[in-house]
Design a protein around this motif. Structure first.
Motif, short mmCIF file in Angstrom:
data_model
loop_
_atom_site.label_atom_id
_atom_site.label_comp_id
_atom_site.label_asym_id
_atom_site.label_seq_id
_atom_site.Cartn_x
_atom_site.Cartn_y
_atom_site.Cartn_z
N GLN A 160 0.83 -1.20 0.00
CA GLN A 160 0.00 0.00 0.00
C GLN A 160 0.87 1.26 0.00
O GLN A 160 0.55 2.25 -0.67
CB GLN A 160 -0.93 -0.01 1.21
N LEU A 161 1.96 1.22 0.73
CA LEU A 161 2.92 2.33 0.73
C LEU A 161 3.41 2.60 -0.69
O LEU A 161 3.43 3.75 -1.15
CB LEU A 161 4.09 1.99 1.65
N LEU A 162 3.79 1.54 -1.39
CA LEU A 162 4.29 1.67 -2.75
C LEU A 162 3.21 2.17 -3.69
O LEU A 162 3.48 2.99 -4.58
CB LEU A 162 4.83 0.33 -3.24
N ALA A 163 1.98 1.69 -3.49
CA ALA A 163 0.87 2.11 -4.36
C ALA A 163 0.60 3.61 -4.22
O ALA A 163 0.34 4.30 -5.22
CB ALA A 163 -0.38 1.30 -4.04
N GLY A 164 0.63 4.11 -3.01
CA GLY A 164 0.43 5.54 -2.81
C GLY A 164 1.52 6.36 -3.47
O GLY A 164 1.24 7.40 -4.11
N ALA A 165 2.76 5.91 -3.35
CA ALA A 165 3.87 6.62 -4.00
C ALA A 165 3.73 6.59 -5.51
O ALA A 165 4.02 7.58 -6.19
CB ALA A 165 5.20 5.99 -3.56
N ALA A 166 3.29 5.44 -6.05
CA ALA A 166 3.13 5.33 -7.50
C ALA A 166 2.07 6.30 -8.01
O ALA A 166 2.18 6.83 -9.13
CB ALA A 166 2.76 3.89 -7.87
N THR A 167 1.03 6.54 -7.21
CA THR A 167 0.01 7.53 -7.60
C THR A 167 0.62 8.92 -7.71
O THR A 167 0.33 9.67 -8.66
CB THR A 167 -1.13 7.54 -6.57
N MET A 168 1.50 9.27 -6.78
CA MET A 168 2.18 10.56 -6.86
C MET A 168 3.14 10.60 -8.03
O MET A 168 3.28 11.64 -8.70
CB MET A 168 2.91 10.86 -5.55
N ASP A 169 3.81 9.48 -8.32
CA ASP A 169 4.69 9.41 -9.49
C ASP A 169 3.92 9.76 -10.76
O ASP A 169 4.37 10.55 -11.59
CB ASP A 169 5.27 8.00 -9.64
N GLN A 170 2.76 9.15 -10.90
CA GLN A 170 1.95 9.38 -12.10
C GLN A 170 1.49 10.83 -12.18
O GLN A 170 1.54 11.45 -13.26
CB GLN A 170 0.73 8.44 -12.10
N HIS A 171 1.07 11.38 -11.06
CA HIS A 171 0.66 12.78 -11.03
C HIS A 171 1.82 13.68 -11.45
O HIS A 171 1.65 14.60 -12.29
CB HIS A 171 0.18 13.14 -9.63
N PHE A 172 2.99 13.45 -10.90
CA PHE A 172 4.15 14.29 -11.20
C PHE A 172 4.52 14.20 -12.68
O PHE A 172 4.86 15.20 -13.31
CB PHE A 172 5.34 13.85 -10.34
N ALA A 173 4.42 12.99 -13.23
CA ALA A 173 4.83 12.79 -14.63
C ALA A 173 3.81 13.33 -15.61
O ALA A 173 4.19 13.76 -16.72
CB ALA A 173 5.05 11.30 -14.88
N GLU A 174 2.53 13.36 -15.24
CA GLU A 174 1.49 13.64 -16.22
C GLU A 174 0.72 14.93 -16.02
O GLU A 174 0.19 15.50 -16.98
CB GLU A 174 0.49 12.46 -16.24
N ALA A 175 0.60 15.42 -14.80
CA ALA A 175 -0.23 16.60 -14.55
C ALA A 175 0.39 17.86 -15.16
O ALA A 175 1.61 18.01 -15.20
CB ALA A 175 -0.43 16.80 -13.04
N ASP A 176 -0.47 18.74 -15.66
CA ASP A 176 0.00 20.05 -16.12
C ASP A 176 0.77 20.72 -14.99
O ASP A 176 0.38 20.63 -13.82
CB ASP A 176 -1.18 20.92 -16.53
N LEU A 177 1.83 21.43 -15.34
CA LEU A 177 2.66 22.03 -14.31
C LEU A 177 1.89 23.01 -13.45
O LEU A 177 2.16 23.16 -12.25
CB LEU A 177 3.87 22.72 -14.95
N ALA A 178 0.91 23.71 -14.03
CA ALA A 178 0.13 24.68 -13.25
C ALA A 178 -0.71 24.00 -12.17
O ALA A 178 -1.19 24.68 -11.25
CB ALA A 178 -0.78 25.48 -14.18
N GLU A 179 -0.89 22.69 -12.27
CA GLU A 179 -1.66 21.94 -11.27
C GLU A 179 -0.86 20.76 -10.72
O GLU A 179 -1.42 19.81 -10.17
CB GLU A 179 -2.97 21.43 -11.90
N ASN A 180 0.44 20.86 -10.83
CA ASN A 180 1.33 19.76 -10.44
C ASN A 180 1.87 20.04 -9.04
O ASN A 180 2.62 21.00 -8.83
CB ASN A 180 2.47 19.67 -11.46
N ILE A 181 1.49 19.22 -8.08
CA ILE A 181 1.78 19.53 -6.67
C ILE A 181 3.28 19.63 -6.40
O ILE A 181 3.73 20.61 -5.79
CB ILE A 181 1.09 18.52 -5.74
N PRO A 182 4.12 18.68 -6.80
CA PRO A 182 5.56 18.85 -6.56
C PRO A 182 6.14 20.08 -7.24
O PRO A 182 6.99 20.77 -6.68
CB PRO A 182 6.17 17.56 -7.11
#
Length: 504
Positions: A272-294
């Protein structure tokens, strides 16, 4: 940003006050906040109580394009070289299933090996094991310690003790809490040459031996990227849990370095720890920068560090389960980006990582918040809180905790005028708030991955390498020279200290 940051300083120092920014835009909160679902639980990041504006974000996006952030993201996830000084990839994201297929498959194979060993321990193959003493230092200890403290307190699978300090008092405290007949030792060292770790490991083995354990080495597990050295030291190959050489120490809790947490909470929690991190990985890689949390968090960092020359950044966790997070972030942020060399070998002429510090709320309010509110330093503050308490006591406990968290952020921004300077609060002091639904394995995994990608983004925008750490080597080398037999000479002050301490 490999050149100067005049544009950023001009932008940062000619902005309106935060209260004016809110008055000018009744949708500011929505515009500068992002919600991300982490395994069906929301993570809410609020950047509105900063001096960021839409035009500043646009400038940072232009900088990201200039510095090739998207290309560097692809290199990171593609297991290409992103650590040029050591000619290495950085494959910590592959440990949680993100990125290069070969690296992901290798990580999965090694993780299954770890789970098989945990299964053997659970089944009694090593006798009745009740305790684990995990010995490491730096990233080999900070990550596992934070995970176990945050997520394994209520588990009764195993009693885990994390030891990092070479001061024998730290190891002795753990030994006193354990029954040697029912204890295993985990030795965590990427190179399996770390002086402090191996000295502590030798003492732990002596403790087992002196207390009637016939085969002390048979109670040892090695967590390392150098399995041959662990084998030479005496650990059987079946109890060596390797991880990839391309996983850095401070990024290694996703690998076998996370063994104590996986043992204490169980493999399902680790997944579950890894799954949560993978969700953030996907967000970082794919989200528009204007809405990209990192990315937005990195914009805040650079806005204050380079734009307004803030030398420190404070992190306060308003949740007892996250009390070790500031300690963890100190290494992640300062060892990664505390650099003075650019990627091309040139000299850095601007500030890089601010000094990270912090604590746990509400304790810190009664200790250091005086300086935050009325001190002469501008210090960006980050608040982290959970909507769900980590206890089953009266709900008022959590209500008081959260109201204090939100009130401190509001007070930093609004301030309070007074003709009595002693009672005057200047206000307009920035903060961000991260609110999670609960501190679950998946959510903590996402949080840690968020901070990793934030560090990486900062480094790319500044043109530095976040994955080497040569700065820690000189002191180590001099310590070895002091302890080695020979005639190594040091400055008069150091020679006097060694003599007074009985080292000469």
């Amino acid at each position: 940003m490999t050149g100067n940051s005049n544009w950023l300083r001009e932008t940062a120092n000619h902005n309106s006050k935060m209260l004016d920014l809110f008055a000018q835009d009744d949708k500011r909160t929505q515009q500068f906040s992002v919600t991300l679902d982490i395994v069906d639980e929301p993570l809410y990041a609020d950047f509105s109580k900063t001096h960021l504006t839409s035009s500043a974000i646009d400038q940072f996006i232009a900088l990201a394009d200039q510095q090739g952030l998207r290309g560097m993201q692809q290199r990171l996830f593609g297991a290409e070289i992103v650590n040029p000084t050591e000619e290495r990839a950085a494959t910590h994201s592959a440990e949680r299933g993100s990125g290069d297929e070969i690296a992901v498959d290798n990580a999965k194979m090694l993780r299954n090996r770890m789970y098989a060993l945990i299964g053997a321990i659970d089944s009694g193959l090593f006798g009745e094991i009740k305790h684990l003493i995990h010995i490491g230092i730096g990233g080999s200890a900070l990550g596992p310690d934070m995970l176990c403290d945050a997520l394994a307190r209520n588990h009764d699978r195993y009693d885990v003790h994390i030891v990092s300090n070479i001061d024998g008092a730290a190891l002795q405290e753990a030994l006193k809490a354990c029954d040697p007949q029912h204890t295993m030792i985990a030795i965590a060292s990427k190179t399996f040459t770390t002086t402090e770790t191996l000295r502590n490991a030798d003492s732990a083995l002596n403790w087992l031996r002196e207390n009637g354990v016939d085969d002390p080495y048979g109670r040892c597990v090695a967590l390392t990227a150098a399995p041959d050295k662990a084998s030479e030291w005496g650990v059987d190959d079946g109890r060596i849990l390797p991880f990839a050489e391309t996983v850095g120490g401070r990024y290694s809790l996703w690998s076998s370095i996370g063994f104590p947490f996986a043992l204490a909470a169980g493999p399902e929690a680790f997944d579950q720890l890894l799954a949560g991190a993978a969700t953030m990985d996907q967000h970082f890689a794919e989200a528009d920068l204007a809405e990209n949390i990192p990315f937005l968090a990195a914009c805040v960092d650079l806005f204050y560090c380079r734009g307004r020359m803030a030398q420190t950044r404070a992190v306060f966790a308003y949740d007892e389960r996250l009390r070790l997070l500031p300690d963890y972030l100190q290494q992640l942020e300062m060892e990664s980006n505390g650099k003075s060399a650019l990627l091309d070998g040139g000299k850095v002429t601007e500030p890089t990582a601010p000094i990270t510090w912090g604590g746990v709320g509400t304790d810190a309010q009664h200790a250091v918040f005086q300086l935050l509110h009325q001190g002469s330093h501008e210090i960006p503050v980050e608040f982290i809180a959970s909507s769900t308490p980590g206890h089953d006591l009266d709900a008022e406990h959590h209500a008081i905790l959260l109201t204090n968290c939100f009130a401190q952020a509001a007070a930093l921004m609004t301030g309070k005028s007074s003709d009595d300077q002693h009672k005057h609060y200047v206000g307009d002091r920035p903060s961000t708030t991260i609110l999670v639904e609960d501190v679950t394995p998946a959510m903590l995994g996402a949080l840690i991955a968020f901070y990793e990608h934030r560090v990486f983004t900062n480094a790319v925008l500044m043109g530095i390498n976040p994955f080497d750490q040569y700065g820690v080597e000189l002191g180590k080398a001099m310590a070895k020279a002091m302890s080695a037999e020979g005639n190594a000479q040091f400055d008069p002050s150091t020679e006097a200290l060694m003599a007074k301490a009985g080292l000469k």
